[in-house]
Write a protein that holds these residues in place. Structure first.
Motif, short mmCIF file in Angstrom:
data_model
loop_
_atom_site.label_atom_id
_atom_site.label_comp_id
_atom_site.label_asym_id
_atom_site.label_seq_id
_atom_site.Cartn_x
_atom_site.Cartn_y
_atom_site.Cartn_z
N TRP A 55 -12.64 -2.92 -2.17
CA TRP A 55 -11.27 -3.43 -2.12
C TRP A 55 -10.79 -3.59 -0.67
O TRP A 55 -9.63 -3.47 -0.39
CB TRP A 55 -10.34 -2.49 -2.89
CG TRP A 55 -10.27 -2.85 -4.34
CD1 TRP A 55 -9.42 -3.76 -4.91
CD2 TRP A 55 -11.07 -2.33 -5.41
NE1 TRP A 55 -9.67 -3.83 -6.27
CE2 TRP A 55 -10.65 -2.98 -6.59
CE3 TRP A 55 -12.11 -1.41 -5.48
CZ2 TRP A 55 -11.23 -2.71 -7.83
CZ3 TRP A 55 -12.69 -1.14 -6.71
CH2 TRP A 55 -12.25 -1.79 -7.87
N GLY B 71 -10.38 -6.06 1.09
CA GLY B 71 -9.50 -7.19 1.36
C GLY B 71 -8.11 -7.04 0.79
O GLY B 71 -7.31 -7.96 0.83
N ARG B 72 -7.82 -5.87 0.23
CA ARG B 72 -6.54 -5.72 -0.46
C ARG B 72 -5.37 -5.70 0.52
O ARG B 72 -5.55 -5.44 1.70
CB ARG B 72 -6.54 -4.46 -1.31
CG ARG B 72 -6.39 -3.19 -0.52
CD ARG B 72 -6.80 -2.00 -1.37
NE ARG B 72 -6.51 -0.75 -0.73
CZ ARG B 72 -7.25 -0.22 0.24
NH1 ARG B 72 -8.32 -0.85 0.67
NH2 ARG B 72 -6.93 0.94 0.76
N LYS B 73 -4.20 -5.96 -0.04
CA LYS B 73 -2.99 -5.94 0.76
C LYS B 73 -2.62 -4.48 0.96
O LYS B 73 -2.32 -3.79 0.00
CB LYS B 73 -1.90 -6.68 0.01
CG LYS B 73 -0.57 -6.75 0.70
CD LYS B 73 0.34 -7.67 -0.11
CE LYS B 73 1.77 -7.55 0.33
NZ LYS B 73 2.37 -6.24 0.07
N SER C 41 -0.49 -3.20 3.59
CA SER C 41 0.77 -2.82 4.23
C SER C 41 1.88 -3.77 3.81
O SER C 41 1.65 -4.84 3.27
CB SER C 41 0.62 -2.86 5.75
OG SER C 41 0.36 -4.19 6.14
N LEU C 42 3.05 -3.33 4.08
CA LEU C 42 4.24 -4.10 3.80
C LEU C 42 4.28 -5.31 4.74
O LEU C 42 4.06 -5.17 5.93
CB LEU C 42 5.43 -3.18 4.09
CG LEU C 42 6.71 -3.41 3.36
CD1 LEU C 42 6.47 -3.40 1.87
CD2 LEU C 42 7.67 -2.30 3.72
N VAL C 43 4.55 -6.49 4.18
CA VAL C 43 4.65 -7.67 5.05
C VAL C 43 5.83 -7.51 5.99
O VAL C 43 5.83 -7.97 7.13
CB VAL C 43 4.81 -8.94 4.18
CG1 VAL C 43 4.90 -10.16 5.06
CG2 VAL C 43 3.64 -9.06 3.22
N ASN C 44 6.83 -6.80 5.51
CA ASN C 44 8.06 -6.61 6.28
C ASN C 44 7.97 -5.50 7.33
O ASN C 44 8.91 -5.31 8.08
CB ASN C 44 9.19 -6.20 5.34
CG ASN C 44 9.72 -7.38 4.58
OD1 ASN C 44 9.69 -8.47 5.08
ND2 ASN C 44 10.19 -7.14 3.38
N ILE D 103 9.09 -5.98 10.86
CA ILE D 103 10.51 -6.34 10.96
C ILE D 103 11.38 -5.09 10.80
O ILE D 103 12.28 -4.82 11.60
CB ILE D 103 10.87 -7.39 9.88
CG1 ILE D 103 10.09 -8.67 10.13
CG2 ILE D 103 12.36 -7.66 9.87
CD1 ILE D 103 10.27 -9.74 9.08
N PHE D 104 11.06 -4.31 9.77
CA PHE D 104 11.83 -3.08 9.52
C PHE D 104 11.76 -2.16 10.73
O PHE D 104 12.76 -1.62 11.18
CB PHE D 104 11.28 -2.32 8.31
CG PHE D 104 11.57 -3.01 7.00
CD1 PHE D 104 12.51 -4.01 6.91
CD2 PHE D 104 10.89 -2.63 5.86
CE1 PHE D 104 12.78 -4.63 5.72
CE2 PHE D 104 11.16 -3.25 4.65
CZ PHE D 104 12.09 -4.26 4.58
N ARG E 64 11.13 -2.78 13.86
CA ARG E 64 11.87 -3.24 15.03
C ARG E 64 13.38 -3.11 14.80
O ARG E 64 14.12 -2.62 15.64
CB ARG E 64 11.53 -4.69 15.33
CG ARG E 64 11.91 -5.12 16.74
CD ARG E 64 11.86 -6.60 16.91
NE ARG E 64 12.89 -7.27 16.13
CZ ARG E 64 14.19 -7.30 16.45
NH1 ARG E 64 14.60 -6.68 17.54
NH2 ARG E 64 15.06 -7.93 15.70
#
Lengths: 299, 517
Positions: free
Chosen positions: A275, A277-279, A281-284, A287-288, A290
């Motif tokens: 696995w 290649g799995r996602k 972390s948070l895409v955000n 941003i959060f 910073r």
């Protein structure tokens, strides 16, 4: 359903036993007349009682089984002591009677189950022992010749692949045993791997036909083990006993733990690879980080 | 030819004012429930921006949509083998914080707080945990934030432009943005339907609305991954997935969907189109550059006798065919060729088309002499004694198109799989209609110049008038051409309607969804 009923009955009976024991402790026992009580007993009745209740663990002149050889016990102990000890040995041990405690220590701390005997019945048993005469013999060597019966049937009965005809619980519900034909069992009661060399064929047969232990007694009270089944079980216990040195020991030591840890590590590594290649972390996240960081807010 | 009808939509982005009325109308009707608070079946995004959920367009993160494999197509993140391997842990799902953690405020505290030296405040609480929380994000957190480093500059579509062009986009003088309202596209080749291990998602035969059967859904969430537009949502309360239902109860009663009905800018159009279902696989499998054309080619001419005959043979009702002939969608997509699918490269054949926006025109500051004007003002008037003019006029007819604030590449990345020509054609048409109307109403451009603009855009004056009418004057019934539902026929596929004859009502009523299988 059946097993469940039995379990409930067992629990109820243990509670009852405890209750009865408590009552006993509360009511003082009336002092006994120091007389040759066993003279009043009937040796024939005593023989019958002995066979049904005591013989599972005791012999008269036959050597030590689970408990001591009782030949000559009427000479070794006082009548009063015997009358107290036979119906309620647990209470005597608990009360710290030195002789009772000594016996308890000597026989592997195995309690003798309390029995509901009338004074007259105790007399009869003692009369029977007296009638047999003799003295306690040295422990007899257990006869390890192959008993009759099919060990395979015994093994099947032991771990419940084959039901007991009367519907009683399988042995491995409570007992463990190390033999490659059966899986292990419960740890509620004694490991039976070396039971045969401890008790001998007769001893095992006696326990099976009339279990002296309260739980086992209650479990098989309404579900007796048939003769044929007992033969199979005895043969199996013999086989397990003689083959015990050939069995791989059960190693629950550090090696097992280390193997487990390494195994888990390998599985996790494999999953991580599959696995990869799995996602994760948070895409955000950036941003959060910073935004929250910039105003000094932390959660 | 397998002719079917499909309820299709056009959003005219030039008219969107980004007011979110559509989103709120939808939320109030459909997703104001426990477990659905974070779901916005309709949402409005600011472009350039990251959208909702964050960076949904970046399929290297979410693995949505189809990809071309050999001559055919395969789902990127789902499908038989991938779904089976990942069925108990779908690895590409958006997390709740990729959407946002839904929240409300403890408004009652404002009323019920006891006397204190401080003003009472309404603390934000999570709609998931019920605990006080720090609000970190919302469904439109990037609203109007063009140029912002966190949102605008992280727009996945910016990968299509060069770093220099990207910087140019965010120069203060050029800064612009537009709004992109999004909802389920009710695709012809829906990834969600293809990915569902339970077979719970289906495309309604009579009008092509894509629905999730709540009785069959087992919450595997493969559809959430498979939909490249991230328009299926998992309801954590019922344990099932949900999506836009195109307000089918409203459509069935001849009403426009709530989002469209409430649209303030009247940007939304809805109507049926006839398409050839035999071509879906072929059209979805062509190379990237032919995708948009192949997609639009599937939409058939509803006036063609052959198409009408095939449609009738396929059980499409006469009223539906008539409706397809009046459809504003057919006009925008096929007759005027002004509407394009969003991200056709996901190969789901979305049936929601967008008219790309003409951004505010670029202007320059010119040195002029304002003294004559200023001297004409009376004493009390405020006078700016400067001699500058913010000039938006260009010599070139389509100067505002070629000098658009955003590079064509950026628009093309969204609406035409990188084909700048297609975007430019649409922009020219939009511009030509404006020039034409200015000539009609103001008359300062000159008929010759206006006609040249129309000619260059490939339009006639009549077409320009119809475009103008449908864009600016269209009434409710022009924007929404909803065919009779023929529910009685659809029902008879499932049960004998005669059983209900004389009794009250058709159909069946289910309770609201509960958690469980």
């Amino acid at each position: 359903m059946n097993t469940r009923k039995t379990t409930i009955a067992l629990l109820a009976s243990s509670v009852l036993t405890m209750g009865v024991g408590f009552l006993h402790a509360a009511t003082p026992v009336p002092a006994q007349e120091p007389i040759e009580i066993y003279k009043q007993g009937d040796p024939a009745k005593g023989a019958k009682l002995f066979q049904t209740i005591c013989a599972a663990c005791h012999t008269v002149g036959g050597g030590v089984r689970v408990g001591p050889d009782l030949a000559g016990v009427h000479k070794r102990r006082s009548s009063e002591w015997l009358h107290k000890f036979i119906p309620s040995s647990t209470k005597m041990i608990a009360s710290g009677d030195p002789d009772a405690v000594a016996i308890f220590e000597k026989f592997n701390k195995t309690l003798m189950p309390d029995q509901v005997f009338t004074t007259k019945q105790v007399d009869s048993i003692l009369a029977f022992i007296e009638s047999r005469g003799g003295d306690a013999s040295a422990p007899k060597k257990i006869d390890m010749t192959k008993p009759a019966g099919n060990p395979k049937i015994g093994a099947a009965l032991f771990d419940g692949r084959r039901r007991l005809a009367s519907g009683g619980p399988a042995c491995n519900s409570c007992h463990d045993l190390n033999h490659d034909t059966v899986m292990g069992g419960g740890v509620l009661s004694k490991d039976l791997t070396k039971a045969y060399s401890r008790l001998g064929g007769e001893g095992v047969a006696a326990i099976l036909s009339n279990p002296p232990f309260p739980l086992m007694k209650r479990a098989f009270q309404d579900h007796p083990i048939s003769k044929a089944e007992a033969t199979g079980l005895i043969a199996f216990l013999w086989e397990a006993d003689v083959e015990a040195p050939m069995e791989a020991g059960r190693d629950y030591g550090w090696l097992l733990f280390i193997r487990g840890v390494v195994g888990v590590g390998i599985i996790l590594a494999l999953l991580g690879f599959l696995w990869r290649g799995r996602k994760t972390s948070l895409v955000n996240a950036k941003i959060f980080e910073r935004q929250m960081g910039s105003v000094g807010v932390s959660d | 030819m397998d002719v079917r009808s499909q309820v299709s939509m056009v959003f005219h982005l030039d008219k969107c004012i980004g007011c979110h009325t559509c989103s709120v109308a939808c939320k109030n009707i459909w997703t104001d429930r426990k477990g659905a608070e974070y779901q916005w079946w309709n949402n409005v995004e600011t472009k350039p921006g990251t959208g909702y959920p964050t960076k949904w367009e970046d399929q290297s993160i979410y693995k949505g949509g189809w990809e071309k494999v050999g001559d055919g197509i395969e789902l990127k993140g789902a499908g038989h083998k991938k779904s089976l391997a990942n069925i108990f842990h779908n690895p590409h799902l958006p997390q709740i914080d990729d959407y946002y953690e839904p929240f409300t405020y403890k408004y009652l505290d404002l009323i019920e707080s006891g006397p204190s030296t401080d003003q009472p405040t309404a603390r934000p609480v999570s709609l998931i945990t019920g605990q006080p929380m720090d609000i970190k994000s919302g469904p439109n957190w990037d609203d109007d934030l063009s140029g912002s480093p966190d949102y605008a500059r992280n727009d996945p579509n910016l990968e299509a432009v060069t770093p220099a062009e990207k910087e140019a986009m965010f120069q203060l003088e050029r800064m612009a943005m537009f709004y992109l309202p999004r909802m389920c596209n009710h695709c012809l080749n829906p990834g969600c339907v293809a990915s569902c291990p339970s077979g719970a998602i289906y495309k309604r035969g009579e009008d092509g609305v894509v629905l999730i059967n709540q009785d069959v859904c087992r919450g595997w969430r493969m559809c959430v991954t498979a939909c490249p537009y991230k328009k299926t949502y998992y309801n954590w309360h019922t344990g099932k997935s949900e999506k836009c239902i195109l307000c089918f109860p409203r459509i069935e009663s001849g009403l426009a969907p709530a989002c469209m009905h409430s649209c303030v800018g009247r940007i939304r159009y809805l109507g049926v189109v006839l398409y050839d279902a035999d071509k879906i696989h072929e059209a979805a499998s062509v190379s990237d550059k032919d995708l948009v054309d192949a997609h639009l080619d599937m939409i058939l001419d509803p006036f063609d006798e052959e198409v009408i005959a095939a449609a009738k043979a396929n059980g499409v009702a006469d009223s539906t065919i008539r409706s397809a002939q009046l459809s504003p969608i057919y006009k925008f997509t096929k007759v005027w060729k002004m509407a394009l699918p969003l991200h056709a490269e996901f190969r789901t054949m979305p049936m929601l088309f967008y008219v790309p926006p003409l951004l505010p025109v670029m202007a320059s500051v010119k040195k002029v002499d304002n003294s004559a004007q200023n001297s004409a003002l009376n004493e009390k008037s405020k006078v700016w004694p400067d001699n500058w003019l913010y000039d938006t006029s260009t010599e070139d007819l389509f100067g505002t198109v070629s000098q658009a604030r955003f590079p064509m590449k950026y628009m093309a990345a969204m609406f035409s799989v990188g084909d700048e020509g297609k975007i430019e054609d649409v922009m020219k048409k939009l511009m030509a209609v404006r020039i034409h109307r200015r000539q009609v109403t103001v008359g300062d451009i000159g008929a010759e110049k206006a006609n040249e603009a129309l000619r260059k855009a490939g339009l006639t004056a009549e077409e320009a008038e119809s475009i103008y009418y449908l864009t600016s004057l269209a009434k409710f019934d022009d924007r929404f051409v909803i065919p009779a539902n023929h529910r009685e026929q659809a029902m008879e596929l499932m049960e004998f309607a005669g059983d209900n004859k004389g009794s009250v009502g058709f159909g069946f009523k289910n309770d609201t969804a509960k958690r469980g299988l």
